[in-house]
Write a protein that holds these residues in place. Structure first.
Motif, PDB file in Angstrom:
ATOM      1  N   GLU A  52       0.820  -1.211   0.000  1.00 18.27           N
ATOM      2  CA  GLU A  52       0.000   0.000   0.000  1.00 18.27           C
ATOM      3  C   GLU A  52       0.852   1.259   0.000  1.00 18.27           C
ATOM      4  O   GLU A  52       0.523   2.248  -0.652  1.00 18.27           O
ATOM      5  CB  GLU A  52      -0.939  -0.010   1.209  1.00 18.27           C
ATOM      6  CG  GLU A  52      -2.039  -1.036   1.071  1.00 18.27           C
ATOM      7  CD  GLU A  52      -2.742  -1.331   2.378  1.00 18.27           C
ATOM      8  OE1 GLU A  52      -3.962  -1.409   2.385  1.00 18.27           O
ATOM      9  OE2 GLU A  52      -2.057  -1.483   3.408  1.00 18.27           O
ATOM     10  N   ASN A  53       1.968   1.216   0.717  1.00 20.93           N
ATOM     11  CA  ASN A  53       2.846   2.379   0.749  1.00 20.93           C
ATOM     12  C   ASN A  53       3.420   2.677  -0.626  1.00 20.93           C
ATOM     13  O   ASN A  53       3.556   3.832  -1.014  1.00 20.93           O
ATOM     14  CB  ASN A  53       3.980   2.166   1.753  1.00 20.93           C
ATOM     15  CG  ASN A  53       3.656   2.744   3.109  1.00 20.93           C
ATOM     16  OD1 ASN A  53       3.761   3.944   3.308  1.00 20.93           O
ATOM     17  ND2 ASN A  53       3.212   1.912   4.022  1.00 20.93           N
ATOM     18  N   ILE A  54       3.782   1.641  -1.355  1.00 22.18           N
ATOM     19  CA  ILE A  54       4.352   1.866  -2.673  1.00 22.18           C
ATOM     20  C   ILE A  54       3.287   2.412  -3.624  1.00 22.18           C
ATOM     21  O   ILE A  54       3.553   3.291  -4.436  1.00 22.18           O
ATOM     22  CB  ILE A  54       4.972   0.553  -3.222  1.00 22.18           C
ATOM     23  CG1 ILE A  54       6.203   0.188  -2.381  1.00 22.18           C
ATOM     24  CG2 ILE A  54       5.367   0.693  -4.676  1.00 22.18           C
ATOM     25  CD1 ILE A  54       6.872  -1.107  -2.779  1.00 22.18           C
ATOM     26  N   ALA A  55       2.055   1.924  -3.480  1.00 22.72           N
ATOM     27  CA  ALA A  55       1.003   2.340  -4.413  1.00 22.72           C
ATOM     28  C   ALA A  55       0.400   3.691  -4.058  1.00 22.72           C
ATOM     29  O   ALA A  55      -0.354   4.265  -4.840  1.00 22.72           O
ATOM     30  CB  ALA A  55      -0.091   1.272  -4.466  1.00 22.72           C
TER      31      ALA A  55
ATOM     32  N   ARG B 290       1.840  -6.322  -8.099  1.00 24.66           N
ATOM     33  CA  ARG B 290       2.874  -6.379  -9.137  1.00 24.66           C
ATOM     34  C   ARG B 290       3.921  -5.277  -8.892  1.00 24.66           C
ATOM     35  O   ARG B 290       5.119  -5.519  -8.950  1.00 24.66           O
ATOM     36  CB  ARG B 290       2.227  -6.195 -10.510  1.00 24.66           C
ATOM     37  CG  ARG B 290       3.100  -6.612 -11.683  1.00 24.66           C
ATOM     38  CD  ARG B 290       2.398  -6.342 -12.992  1.00 24.66           C
ATOM     39  NE  ARG B 290       1.799  -5.025 -13.076  1.00 24.66           N
ATOM     40  CZ  ARG B 290       2.502  -3.897 -13.211  1.00 24.66           C
ATOM     41  NH1 ARG B 290       3.797  -3.937 -13.311  1.00 24.66           N
ATOM     42  NH2 ARG B 290       1.882  -2.725 -13.268  1.00 24.66           N
ATOM     43  N   LEU B 291       3.421  -4.054  -8.584  1.00 25.84           N
ATOM     44  CA  LEU B 291       4.333  -2.947  -8.276  1.00 25.84           C
ATOM     45  C   LEU B 291       5.251  -3.323  -7.116  1.00 25.84           C
ATOM     46  O   LEU B 291       6.472  -3.157  -7.185  1.00 25.84           O
ATOM     47  CB  LEU B 291       3.534  -1.713  -7.863  1.00 25.84           C
ATOM     48  CG  LEU B 291       3.020  -0.799  -8.958  1.00 25.84           C
ATOM     49  CD1 LEU B 291       2.191   0.308  -8.337  1.00 25.84           C
ATOM     50  CD2 LEU B 291       4.189  -0.200  -9.723  1.00 25.84           C
ATOM     51  N   ALA B 292       4.619  -3.823  -6.044  1.00 22.17           N
ATOM     52  CA  ALA B 292       5.390  -4.168  -4.849  1.00 22.17           C
ATOM     53  C   ALA B 292       6.445  -5.205  -5.201  1.00 22.17           C
ATOM     54  O   ALA B 292       7.620  -5.069  -4.863  1.00 22.17           O
ATOM     55  CB  ALA B 292       4.462  -4.687  -3.757  1.00 22.17           C
ATOM     56  N   GLU B 293       5.995  -6.232  -5.918  1.00 21.17           N
ATOM     57  CA  GLU B 293       6.896  -7.302  -6.345  1.00 21.17           C
ATOM     58  C   GLU B 293       8.102  -6.722  -7.095  1.00 21.17           C
ATOM     59  O   GLU B 293       9.257  -6.997  -6.780  1.00 21.17           O
ATOM     60  CB  GLU B 293       6.095  -8.248  -7.265  1.00 21.17           C
ATOM     61  CG  GLU B 293       6.855  -9.431  -7.788  1.00 21.17           C
ATOM     62  CD  GLU B 293       6.881 -10.541  -6.759  1.00 21.17           C
ATOM     63  OE1 GLU B 293       7.646 -11.481  -6.945  1.00 21.17           O
ATOM     64  OE2 GLU B 293       6.142 -10.439  -5.756  1.00 21.17           O
ATOM     65  N   THR B 294       7.789  -5.884  -8.091  1.00 19.37           N
ATOM     66  CA  THR B 294       8.838  -5.292  -8.929  1.00 19.37           C
ATOM     67  C   THR B 294       9.871  -4.557  -8.094  1.00 19.37           C
ATOM     68  O   THR B 294      11.076  -4.766  -8.246  1.00 19.37           O
ATOM     69  CB  THR B 294       8.208  -4.272  -9.905  1.00 19.37           C
ATOM     70  OG1 THR B 294       7.111  -4.899 -10.548  1.00 19.37           O
ATOM     71  CG2 THR B 294       9.236  -3.821 -10.948  1.00 19.37           C
ATOM     72  N   TYR B 295       9.377  -3.677  -7.185  1.00 24.31           N
ATOM     73  CA  TYR B 295      10.323  -2.812  -6.481  1.00 24.31           C
ATOM     74  C   TYR B 295      11.003  -3.515  -5.317  1.00 24.31           C
ATOM     75  O   TYR B 295      12.118  -3.161  -4.957  1.00 24.31           O
ATOM     76  CB  TYR B 295       9.632  -1.515  -6.039  1.00 24.31           C
ATOM     77  CG  TYR B 295       9.436  -0.621  -7.228  1.00 24.31           C
ATOM     78  CD1 TYR B 295      10.518   0.053  -7.792  1.00 24.31           C
ATOM     79  CD2 TYR B 295       8.200  -0.497  -7.844  1.00 24.31           C
ATOM     80  CE1 TYR B 295      10.350   0.837  -8.913  1.00 24.31           C
ATOM     81  CE2 TYR B 295       8.025   0.286  -8.968  1.00 24.31           C
ATOM     82  CZ  TYR B 295       9.113   0.949  -9.493  1.00 24.31           C
ATOM     83  OH  TYR B 295       8.973   1.712 -10.609  1.00 24.31           O
ATOM     84  N   ILE B 296      10.343  -4.505  -4.736  1.00 25.61           N
ATOM     85  CA  ILE B 296      11.025  -5.281  -3.701  1.00 25.61           C
ATOM     86  C   ILE B 296      12.239  -5.952  -4.330  1.00 25.61           C
ATOM     87  O   ILE B 296      13.323  -5.995  -3.746  1.00 25.61           O
ATOM     88  CB  ILE B 296      10.066  -6.329  -3.081  1.00 25.61           C
ATOM     89  CG1 ILE B 296       9.052  -5.634  -2.176  1.00 25.61           C
ATOM     90  CG2 ILE B 296      10.843  -7.364  -2.283  1.00 25.61           C
ATOM     91  CD1 ILE B 296       8.002  -6.539  -1.611  1.00 25.61           C
TER      92      ILE B 296
END
Lengths: 344, 503
Positions: free
Chosen positions: B353-356, B376-382
């Motif tokens: 949620e923080n990333i989005a 997907r965003l979280a996955e990518t940036y992690i």
């Protein structure tokens, strides 16, 4: 311990368990508690009575949940009920009809919400102080509208909001169910829920991330005002009159209690509307249950308080952690090997 | 041996924070406890101070096994702790803070004269000049830090744990603090010193213990370790080059980059004097200056967090409105703030949620970023930023400082801004994450993103910046380009007292 429940159900599980437990408790004292029958095309029985009577607190709790999620609190909802009720009664008294009465009452709730929201979000007054202003001043406004008397009316159309039925279900119950479902869906199907939680946890960081915290804050107080307006309409319709002094008196505290029993943190952040509604039902079940169980009425408040304390203690994470610790500690003394298994 | 820890283990859901860790502390030594973010330093300290209960293992103090269940119990046993954020009450006087909880009483009333005397006693020998009847909050963080140490020593008196005590101090204050610590060491206290500043480790500590991924890696005398070996222990891999120094070749003037943003006469009365700023596409501009010189404030003007008294902004197309963070974000700006706890992360929400969050805020509430998209965003940036976490649903508040910083960065990268402001991007971050963030800065500029980087670490600032602007006394006083960008010129510009106005 861990069932594969969907997250939503896992969130409300403690409240559901509590509600069932309270119902069982009441049934032990009053076996007819779960009776349900159809009379004149309406469902009647203690359970239906509870669902109907919990309408004001459930509605207030719905709005209060959102306000509390933003780390705020709205003390003015009981008073807002009185003002909106007075406005509705005044409309009917002046012969404006049901439609305008409802519309004006809702508009009044909206204005009350805007006032609170403006004080909190724009001027930056602490929510407890900002809403205290309307809480105290509002009763005066309501009295001015009713000119100090109990303003009664005789309008079957308006009274329907308090005592009517749709498909056998009391109208107040329908109103709170629909409001609750609608707001919950609005929060979770759009991004509103996430944004509200974000500003509740950290308003400054959220604003820097581009969240329009000011508008959102005002919006939750408006939502609270609207919920209070619905509650005000129901109460006024139910007694066919507006009592500026007593309508909604202390109900803001019951609403806050419902939110807390619903496991929502007063520090803001994560919230669950469903859990707050269950909280409201629990409170009303206790209220009604005590009466049904035949305790002398002077015991009511004490028993209610005792039950609330028990519920809150059981829900306290600190308490549960302590219980688990002692249980593990106890087992450690018996069989050290099994503890290692558990720790994994 | 004053304190011995053997096979200490602590497990959290999903992670083993400590795995059979051992640690020894002698009386009369300063023992540095080092490791990357998430290596287990904080967990170890929390086990010592009673904030956590270890799952297994043994802690012995003076040979006696102890199991503190709360901070106060640890204090009574003799283990005192001083944190980076001073845990005292700024609105009480120094004396009240020092005697808090054990005020001298006379006829049942607190005797303020006796309390003052007690406080003066406690502070004697620390070499600071403090009026104990003044409010603690009126003194600098360094003095508050020393007061906290004095209190901890008086209460506990055997073991003193210093958790990042120097993070918000300037060089002179650090030296003052070190003198105090050396004095205490000579009095026979065992001192555990946790920090990210390796220079300070070598300046102060007698021995070093390195943790990595919850395991004990090495304990050695400081004299026997050199910097490179120490960092290798911390990272667990050989180091090609400590920080990719000289990655920007200041000597050679590359092709002239097209100007992208121009800020004119930006100012706020009493906060920042008017300054101009030009930013080219793919350029890194460094902002150097002392704490409180107006660096952060300049950035806050550019991002619309503070209103401006004067100033305009424009890009290639025309004027740009930046009067609020929302407007600045709409203009393609991003801002990773210095104080990530209050201005950056939303602690109780998940990493996902923080990333989005910023992306969601820009899209508006009615168009939610779907759960799958968020995941997907979280996955990518992690993966891309190597955020160390068991999963994306963990609350950001539970991450270590460096990983929180990466989450805030990820939030902005997900927006793909054209102009990103990084305020102290590497503060409180370990060496590993440090190098990663510097590498990331290079990557981003290669993709055409422009950056404004604020940092107190000049070496690092110079390594990444094409151009350095120096801020002093709330004004932009110098701009260094090309071959002029060296630590020496920047330091001279910061220190220079002849005020040649550039802005």
């Amino acid at each position: 311990m861990s069932f594969a429940l969907p997250p939503v159900l896992r969130r409300v599980a403690p409240q559901v368990v509590t509600l069932v437990a309270v119902c069982v408790l009441v049934t032990l004292f009053f076996p007819g508690f779960l009776d349900l029958r159809l009379s004149d095309g309406r469902l009647v029985g203690p359970v239906i009575d509870i669902v109907k009577r919990s309408a004001p607190v459930a509605l207030l709790a719905i709005g209060m949940t959102l306000v509390i999620a933003t780390k705020g609190i709205d003390l003015s909802v009981g008073t807002t009920m009185a003002i909106t009720g007075a406005v509705a009664a005044w409309c009917l008294d002046s012969g404006l009809g049901v439609g305008p009465a409802v519309a004006l009452a809702i508009a009044t709730g909206l204005v009350c919400g805007l006032w609170n929201g403006g004080l909190v979000a724009i001027i930056g007054i602490q929510p407890i102080v900002a809403t205290l202003i309307l809480m105290t001043a509002g009763r005066g406004i309501a009295q001015l509208i009713t000119e100090g008397r109990i303003l009664t009316f005789n309008d079957a159309g308006f009274a329907w909001f308090g005592s009517g039925a749709i498909l056998g279900v009391p109208v107040p119950a329908v109103i709170w169910v629909v409001t609750g479902v609608a707001l919950a869906l609005l929060m979770r199907r759009t991004a509103l829920g996430l944004l509200v939680e974000a500003i509740g946890v950290n308003r400054r960081a959220s604003a820097i991330a581009g969240v329009n915290a000011t508008v959102l804050l005002i919006a939750v107080y408006v939502a609270s005002g609207l919920c209070a307006a619905f509650a005000g309409i129901i109460t006024t319709a139910d007694i066919r009159g507006a009592d500026a002094n007593n309508a909604g008196l202390w109900l803001e505290l019951d609403a806050i209690l419902a939110v807390v029993i619903g496991g929502n943190s007063l520090l803001g952040g994560r919230f669950s509307i469903a859990a707050s509604i269950l909280g409201a039902l629990i409170i009303q079940t206790i209220d009604t249950g005590i009466l049904l169980a035949g305790f002398p009425s002077e015991y009511n408040l004490v028993i209610k308080a005792a039950l609330v304390v028990i519920i809150l203690v059981l829900q306290s994470p600190q308490f549960m952690a302590e219980v688990f610790f002692w249980r593990r500690f106890g087992r450690k003394n018996l069989a050290p090997d099994t503890v290692k298994e558990d720790a994994r | 041996m004053l304190l011995t820890i053997r096979s200490l283990t602590k497990t959290f859901p999903g992670t083993k924070a400590l795995d059979g860790v051992r640690f020894d502390l002698r009386a009369g030594e300063v023992h540095a406890l080092l490791g990357e973010n998430g290596a287990g330093k904080s967990t170890l300290i929390k086990c010592l101070t009673g904030a956590y209960r270890p799952d297994a293992g043994e802690i012995r103090l003076d040979g006696q096994p102890i199991a503190p269940r709360s901070t106060s119990e640890a204090q009574e046993l003799g283990i005192g702790t001083v944190y980076q954020e001073v845990n005292l009450l700024p609105n009480l006087t120094v004396a009240q803070n020092l005697c808090f909880g054990r005020e001298p009483r006379r006829f049942g009333m607190v005797s303020s004269r006796e309390m003052k005397r007690m406080a003066q006693d406690m502070l004697s020998g620390y070499g600071i000049d403090v009026d104990v009847s003044r409010d603690l909050g009126t003194y600098s963080v360094a003095i508050q830090q020393i007061v906290a140490i004095a209190r901890a020593v008086a209460l506990s008196g055997k073991v003193l744990i210093l958790d990042e005590p120097t993070a918000s101090l300037d060089a002179r204050e650090v030296e003052m603090l070190f003198d105090v610590v050396r004095g205490l060491r000579d009095r026979g206290l065992g001192i555990v010193f946790v920090t990210h500043f390796l220079d300070q480790v070598f300046a102060l500590s007698d021995r070093i213990t390195v943790l990595r991924n919850g395991c004990h890696i090495v304990t050695e005398d400081t004299a026997a370790l050199d910097r490179v070996r120490l960092i290798e222990h911390m990272l667990g891999r050989a180091l090609e080059d400590e920080v990719e120094h000289r990655a920007v070749d200041h000597g050679v003037a590359g092709p002239v980059k097209p100007e992208m943003l121009a800020f004119d006469a930006m100012s706020r009365r009493g906060v920042v004097e008017p300054f101009d700023l030009r930013i080219a596409k793919g350029e890194v501009v460094g902002l150097a200056g002392l704490l409180g010189s107006g660096r952060t404030e300049s950035a806050e003007l550019l991002f619309g967090i503070r209103g401006t008294t004067t100033g305009t902004a424009r890009d290639e197309v025309g004027p740009v409105r930046i009067d609020s963070p929302r407007a600045a974000i709409a203009a393609g700006f991003g801002f990773a703030p210095e104080d990530r706890k209050t201005d950056g992360i939303v602690a109780d929400l998940s990493i996902r949620e923080n990333i989005a969050l910023a992306l969601q805020a820009r899209r508006g509430w009615a168009r939610p970023v779907s759960r799958t998209e968020q995941a997907r965003l979280a996955e990518t940036y992690i993966k891309r930023l190597d955020i160390r976490t068991s999963d994306a649903e963990k609350a950001v508040g539970e991450l270590s400082g460096g990983n929180q910083q990466k989450v805030v960065l990820a939030r902005w990268l997900a927006m793909n801004p054209r102009f990103l402001i990084l305020d102290e991007p590497t503060r409180g971050i370990d060496v590993g994450a440090h190098a990663e963030i510097l590498r990331l800065i290079h990557e981003l500029t290669a993709e055409g993103m422009s950056l404004l980087v604020i940092s107190s670490e000049l070496d690092e600032l110079i390594a990444v910046s094409d151009r350095v602007i120096v801020v002093r006394d709330r004004a932009h006083v110098a701009e260094l380009t090309g071959a002029d960008v060296t630590t020496e010129t920047v330091v001279r510009a910061i220190a220079d007292h002849g005020r040649e106005e550039v802005a």
